[in-house]
Design a protein around this motif. Structure first.
Motif, PDB file in Angstrom:
ATOM      1  N   ALA A 196      14.958  34.095   2.523  1.00  0.00           N
ATOM      2  CA  ALA A 196      15.440  34.984   3.295  1.00  0.00           C
ATOM      3  C   ALA A 196      15.609  36.392   2.962  1.00  0.00           C
ATOM      4  O   ALA A 196      15.387  37.471   3.536  1.00  0.00           O
ATOM      5  CB  ALA A 196      16.994  34.436   3.500  1.00  0.00           C
ATOM      6  N   ALA A 197      15.483  36.699   1.500  1.00  0.00           N
ATOM      7  CA  ALA A 197      15.657  38.014   1.001  1.00  0.00           C
ATOM      8  C   ALA A 197      14.286  38.550   1.378  1.00  0.00           C
ATOM      9  O   ALA A 197      14.002  39.575   1.197  1.00  0.00           O
ATOM     10  CB  ALA A 197      15.936  37.964  -0.427  1.00  0.00           C
ATOM     11  N   ARG A 198      13.103  37.726   0.981  1.00  0.00           N
ATOM     12  CA  ARG A 198      11.743  38.483   1.464  1.00  0.00           C
ATOM     13  C   ARG A 198      11.474  38.557   2.518  1.00  0.00           C
ATOM     14  O   ARG A 198      10.941  39.883   2.861  1.00  0.00           O
ATOM     15  CB  ARG A 198      10.684  37.329   0.842  1.00  0.00           C
ATOM     16  CG  ARG A 198       9.300  37.822   0.982  1.00  0.00           C
ATOM     17  CD  ARG A 198       8.334  36.659   0.459  1.00  0.00           C
ATOM     18  NE  ARG A 198       8.475  35.582   1.388  1.00  0.00           N
ATOM     19  CZ  ARG A 198       7.650  34.388   1.174  1.00  0.00           C
ATOM     20  NH1 ARG A 198       7.283  34.168   0.017  1.00  0.00           N
ATOM     21  NH2 ARG A 198       8.014  33.392   2.263  1.00  0.00           N
ATOM     22  N   GLY A 199      12.099  37.891   3.644  1.00  0.00           N
ATOM     23  CA  GLY A 199      11.865  38.510   4.956  1.00  0.00           C
ATOM     24  C   GLY A 199      12.656  39.606   5.291  1.00  0.00           C
ATOM     25  O   GLY A 199      12.129  40.687   5.946  1.00  0.00           O
ATOM     26  N   ALA A 200      14.037  39.888   4.719  1.00  0.00           N
ATOM     27  CA  ALA A 200      14.889  40.886   5.126  1.00  0.00           C
ATOM     28  C   ALA A 200      14.168  42.035   4.246  1.00  0.00           C
ATOM     29  O   ALA A 200      14.260  43.366   4.896  1.00  0.00           O
ATOM     30  CB  ALA A 200      16.257  40.803   4.418  1.00  0.00           C
ATOM     31  N   LEU A 201      13.531  41.809   3.189  1.00  0.00           N
ATOM     32  CA  LEU A 201      12.856  42.942   2.320  1.00  0.00           C
ATOM     33  C   LEU A 201      11.663  43.604   3.247  1.00  0.00           C
ATOM     34  O   LEU A 201      11.520  44.929   3.432  1.00  0.00           O
ATOM     35  CB  LEU A 201      12.279  42.676   1.134  1.00  0.00           C
ATOM     36  CG  LEU A 201      11.465  43.578   0.308  1.00  0.00           C
ATOM     37  CD1 LEU A 201      12.349  44.854  -0.135  1.00  0.00           C
ATOM     38  CD2 LEU A 201      10.980  42.930  -0.921  1.00  0.00           C
ATOM     39  N   GLY A 202      10.913  42.784   3.895  1.00  0.00           N
ATOM     40  CA  GLY A 202       9.861  43.244   4.648  1.00  0.00           C
ATOM     41  C   GLY A 202      10.320  43.937   5.914  1.00  0.00           C
ATOM     42  O   GLY A 202       9.665  44.959   6.235  1.00  0.00           O
ATOM     43  N   LEU A 203      11.207  43.467   6.452  1.00  0.00           N
ATOM     44  CA  LEU A 203      11.958  44.177   7.483  1.00  0.00           C
ATOM     45  C   LEU A 203      12.412  45.471   7.088  1.00  0.00           C
ATOM     46  O   LEU A 203      12.230  46.634   7.882  1.00  0.00           O
ATOM     47  CB  LEU A 203      13.231  43.304   8.000  1.00  0.00           C
ATOM     48  CG  LEU A 203      13.666  43.916   9.154  1.00  0.00           C
ATOM     49  CD1 LEU A 203      12.952  44.100  10.380  1.00  0.00           C
ATOM     50  CD2 LEU A 203      15.068  42.917   9.737  1.00  0.00           C
ATOM     51  N   ALA A 204      13.005  45.723   6.052  1.00  0.00           N
ATOM     52  CA  ALA A 204      13.546  47.147   5.530  1.00  0.00           C
ATOM     53  C   ALA A 204      12.484  48.182   5.156  1.00  0.00           C
ATOM     54  O   ALA A 204      12.643  49.283   5.468  1.00  0.00           O
ATOM     55  CB  ALA A 204      14.591  46.545   4.363  1.00  0.00           C
ATOM     56  N   LEU A 205      11.514  47.342   4.569  1.00  0.00           N
ATOM     57  CA  LEU A 205      10.320  48.298   4.357  1.00  0.00           C
ATOM     58  C   LEU A 205       9.503  48.868   5.666  1.00  0.00           C
ATOM     59  O   LEU A 205       9.537  50.094   5.788  1.00  0.00           O
ATOM     60  CB  LEU A 205       8.972  47.664   3.761  1.00  0.00           C
ATOM     61  CG  LEU A 205       9.600  46.942   2.233  1.00  0.00           C
ATOM     62  CD1 LEU A 205       8.460  46.327   1.259  1.00  0.00           C
ATOM     63  CD2 LEU A 205       9.705  48.346   1.100  1.00  0.00           C
ATOM     64  N   VAL A 206       9.592  48.142   6.709  1.00  0.00           N
ATOM     65  CA  VAL A 206       8.766  48.344   7.913  1.00  0.00           C
ATOM     66  C   VAL A 206       9.904  49.386   8.676  1.00  0.00           C
ATOM     67  O   VAL A 206       9.264  50.464   9.029  1.00  0.00           O
ATOM     68  CB  VAL A 206       8.663  47.205   8.676  1.00  0.00           C
ATOM     69  CG1 VAL A 206       8.216  47.843  10.224  1.00  0.00           C
ATOM     70  CG2 VAL A 206       7.482  46.281   8.104  1.00  0.00           C
ATOM     71  N   VAL A 207      11.191  49.046   8.761  1.00  0.00           N
ATOM     72  CA  VAL A 207      12.079  50.119   9.395  1.00  0.00           C
ATOM     73  C   VAL A 207      12.086  51.250   8.703  1.00  0.00           C
ATOM     74  O   VAL A 207      12.042  52.504   9.192  1.00  0.00           O
ATOM     75  CB  VAL A 207      13.410  49.157   9.507  1.00  0.00           C
ATOM     76  CG1 VAL A 207      14.446  50.438   9.948  1.00  0.00           C
ATOM     77  CG2 VAL A 207      13.448  48.127  10.383  1.00  0.00           C
ATOM     78  N   GLY A 208      12.252  51.391   7.398  1.00  0.00           N
ATOM     79  CA  GLY A 208      12.434  52.725   6.550  1.00  0.00           C
ATOM     80  C   GLY A 208      11.154  53.318   6.755  1.00  0.00           C
ATOM     81  O   GLY A 208      11.365  54.801   7.011  1.00  0.00           O
ATOM     82  N   PHE A 209      10.113  52.963   6.641  1.00  0.00           N
ATOM     83  CA  PHE A 209       8.822  53.647   6.651  1.00  0.00           C
ATOM     84  C   PHE A 209       8.897  54.206   7.998  1.00  0.00           C
ATOM     85  O   PHE A 209       8.353  55.501   8.252  1.00  0.00           O
ATOM     86  CB  PHE A 209       7.523  52.648   6.363  1.00  0.00           C
ATOM     87  CG  PHE A 209       6.470  53.351   6.302  1.00  0.00           C
ATOM     88  CD1 PHE A 209       5.727  54.178   5.289  1.00  0.00           C
ATOM     89  CD2 PHE A 209       5.270  53.372   7.546  1.00  0.00           C
ATOM     90  CE1 PHE A 209       4.680  54.866   5.359  1.00  0.00           C
ATOM     91  CE2 PHE A 209       4.080  54.061   7.488  1.00  0.00           C
ATOM     92  CZ  PHE A 209       3.768  54.760   6.323  1.00  0.00           C
ATOM     93  N   SER A 210       8.951  53.446   9.173  1.00  0.00           N
ATOM     94  CA  SER A 210       8.836  53.945  10.385  1.00  0.00           C
ATOM     95  C   SER A 210       9.893  55.033  10.989  1.00  0.00           C
ATOM     96  O   SER A 210       9.424  55.887  11.326  1.00  0.00           O
ATOM     97  CB  SER A 210       8.989  52.847  11.384  1.00  0.00           C
ATOM     98  OG  SER A 210       7.855  51.769  11.112  1.00  0.00           O
TER      99      SER A 210
END
Length: 697
Positions: free
Chosen positions: A27-41
């Motif tokens: 779950a933390a890995r999925g949330a990390l991927g989401l955070a990276l994508v949202v922050g970069f975008s």
């Protein structure tokens, strides 16, 4: 079951939180991927593009949680790519209501047919349609829409990359499947100590078989301990049954029975130890008492005939299981290649790549294009409901009417119980999630970055609780959508009442569609029972034919017949489970008849398994009388299956005549003589069950 009771049961199952093992690291890995994508975008493109990329990363992470044996990065990429295509096509037609409605109907119809390929494909396809309804409202031009589609796919790429870079328990699902199969056999061995004719559920073995199929890339990296143990488990099961059954083994009481109980208990310990080792990738640890029980010389002196052969064969198979379960440094690909070179046969079960899977999926979908197909009915239902929800949501004075069709698409499933359970659970979860999130947005007015952080936090909660209950997950999903739209500045004027009412409309449409255009499983129970009878009869005929013409215990036709029987049995059990919650009458099969018929055919299959456990070795002298029994079983099963489908009481005259003829001159094989009598008794019990059901109508 009445409609009121059916609604009550399905609602209870949808609102129940199942206590399963949480996976916080994944779950933390999925949330990390989401955070990276949202922050970069957010940093480069702004809130609208960030919202699109977030939906892509969010959906890709959900795809990696599905019960699939394919590599998780592949699932993430497939989800991201399909969602990007759906979103771009949706935007191209969004300005024209008729065109978009036509695309929505086509897309939802195809997503409904995707269930023919399995639940993973169905869930991903349904989610793509639901998210498409939201994301098409974000772009402002074709070029912008293409950019949004690109970042959606990029979100899937990021999640796939994180699965590779941050692996969490690699091959864990396959390890669990194989360990569960061995643990199930360990439990079976222990139950046989007290109940020599205890039933065995083949589902763990079937699941392990599905998990054993690998793509060429997976075959090069599969751990060695995951190769071979499943085949040994398949061979152990009939040996355990034949050792315990008093009809072909030792008496129910006495020294021999005590020795068998000791061997079965030790076998359970060894299988449990092997299951633990495979599940955790650790060495096998065996207790000395268990090893001593298996090596006890009293086994040879006390047991005689078939029981002694079964005990010795069990010990040899358990030794192979322990050796196979030990972790080794070489890869499975090396071992499998060597094995294939030596035998000239395929060393492992292959799984097609995604590109190679396309014609298979098309063939399965084409096979469902028939009026009586529940998959086709689901596709028609979901497409009609999505269109009606879209039009109704646009007509109602709430704005952002996509909440209604989105709720419908997400809750609808091919069967009644899941659709109604999910509808109730989604409404309850959405009510709580939307209320809390909207209250936060309208009272605290979080900025863009704080809304993004809250969305990521909600996504983590959804991933964490994804397997504990649909309603609990929907709380976080609903809040995630609210915060994400708030980050992009969309839907800020929509109130809690608006979103909840639109969700209620979507849920009611989904529930109403099943009442108007159902696909009940109850009327098809007789057909499922007939399929099981035909397959288990064919299995019995193939096994007994081997006694007339010995070809070794590993005959492919016997194996294939067994697999068909298992598939038919599981299809019957799943149909019974779905029919239990349906608000329709039994139409020919009462609940008592269902239980008695299932017991009869399960016992029939167990007797055939005992015959298989003692198949003659290659080159053994043939038993000519077995050919007569095989032909009789084949004819009886075919005629009986036809009678069951046509609501007639099946007759077993062919088999009864064979058994009667053997009363004067039994075949030169004790197991065939006993087996024929036991098989006839099981079929007569089936006739009794169907006759009782007919009289109660």
């Amino acid at each position: 079951m009445s409609w009121l009771r059916a609604l009550k049961e399905t609602a209870r199952s949808g609102l129940t939180v199942e206590r399963r093992r949480l996976e916080p690291a994944i779950a933390a890995r999925g949330a990390l991927g989401l955070a990276l994508v949202v922050g970069f975008s957010l940093a480069l493109f702004g809130p609208a593009v960030a919202a699109s990329s977030a939906f892509g990363a969010f959906q890709a992470a959900i795809a990696t949680f599905q019960r699939s044996w394919r590599p998780r990065p592949t699932l993430a990429l497939a989800s991201g790519a399909s969602l990007a295509v759906s979103t771009f096509l949706g935007y191209l037609t969004a300005a024209h209501t008729v065109l978009f409605l036509a695309l929505l109907v086509l897309w939802t119809f195809l997503s409904g047919l995707a269930w023919a390929a399995g639940p993973t494909a169905g869930i991903i396809a349904s989610s793509n349609v639901a998210i498409m309804l939201v994301t098409v409202t974000l772009p402002t031009s074709v070029a912008t829409a293409a950019g949004h589609a690109a970042v959606i796919f990029a979100g899937g790429v990021v999640q796939a990359a994180l699965v590779v870079l941050l692996p969490v328990r690699r091959w864990g699902a396959q390890r669990d499947a194989l360990a569960d199969a061995l643990a199930a056999e360990a439990d079976y061995a222990r139950r046989l100590r007290h109940d020599p004719v205890a039933p065995f559920d083949p589902v763990p073995l079937m699941t392990a078989r599905n998990a054993a199929a690998v793509t060429p890339r997976q075959a090069r990296t599969r751990p060695a301990e995951l190769y071979g143990a499943r085949g040994l488990a398949e061979r152990i099961r009939p040996v355990l049954a034949s050792l315990a059954d008093p009809a072909v083994g030792v008496p129910e009481e006495g020294p021999a029975r005590a020795r068998v109980r000791e061997v079965l208990g030790a076998a359970g310990e060894v299988l449990d130890a092997a299951a633990h080792a495979i599940r955790h990738g650790e060495p096998v640890v065996l207790r000395p008492p268990a090893q001593a029980a298996l090596r006890n010389p009293d086994t040879v002196t006390i047991l005689r005939g078939p029981p002694r052969r079964a005990a010795l064969r069990l010990v040899a198979l358990l030794d192979d299981v322990v050796e196979t379960a030990e972790p080794r440094t070489e890869t499975a690909g090396t071992k499998e290649t060597a094995g294939a070179a030596g035998t000239g046969r395929r060393a492992h079960r292959t799984r097609p790549t995604l590109i190679g899977l396309a014609p298979v999926v098309l063939a399965k979908a084409r096979a469902e294009l028939r009026p009586d197909s529940p998959i086709l009915r689901h596709a028609v239902r979901v497409s009609a409901v999505a269109a009606a929800g879209y039009l109704l949501g646009g007509w109602l004075p709430f704005g952002h009417g996509y909440w209604a069709p989105m709720a419908s698409v997400m809750v609808m499933r091919p069967d009644f119980s899941q659709t109604y359970a999910r509808a109730v659970a989604r409404f309850g979860g959405t009510l709580v999630g939307v209320a809390l999130a909207t209250a936060v947005v309208q009272s605290a007015h979080p900025g863009t970055y704080l809304s993004a952080a809250l969305a990521v936090l909600c996504a983590f909660g959804m991933y964490l609780l994804m397997r504990t209950g649909y309603a609990a997950a929907q709380v976080f999903v609903s809040a995630y959508v609210v915060f994400l739209l708030g980050m992009a500045g969309a839907g800020l004027g929509q109130t809690v009442r608006d979103r909840v009412l639109l969700t209620l409309v979507g849920g009611l449409l989904a529930m109403l569609s099943y009442a108007v255009y159902p696909a009940w499983e109850t009327p098809r129970l007789r057909g499922r029972l007939a399929d099981w009878l035909a397959s288990v009869g064919a299995y019995a005929a193939v096994v007994t034919a081997r006694y007339a013409d010995p070809a070794g215990p590993a005959s492919p036709d016997v194996r294939e017949a067994l697999l068909r029987t298992r598939a038919a049995r599981v299809a019957w059990q799943e149909a019974v489970a779905r029919a239990t919650h349906e608000p329709v009458r039994h139409r020919g099969l009462s609940h008592a008849a269902v239980e008695q018929a299932e017991h009869a055919l399960a016992e029939f299959g167990r007797v055939v398994m005992l015959l298989e456990a003692h198949l003659p070795e290659h080159g053994a002298p043939p038993v000519p009388a077995a050919a007569t029994l095989a032909e009789s079983l084949h004819r009886s099963a075919e005629r009986g299956a036809k009678d069951v489908r046509e609501r007639r009481e099946p007759r077993w005259d062919d088999l009864r005549e064979t058994v009667a003829a053997w009363s004067a001159a039994p075949p030169d094989h004790f197991l065939l003589d006993k087996g024929a009598v036991l098989l006839l008794g099981c079929l007569e019990e089936l006739t009794t069950a169907l006759a009782e059901s007919r009289r109660r109508r």
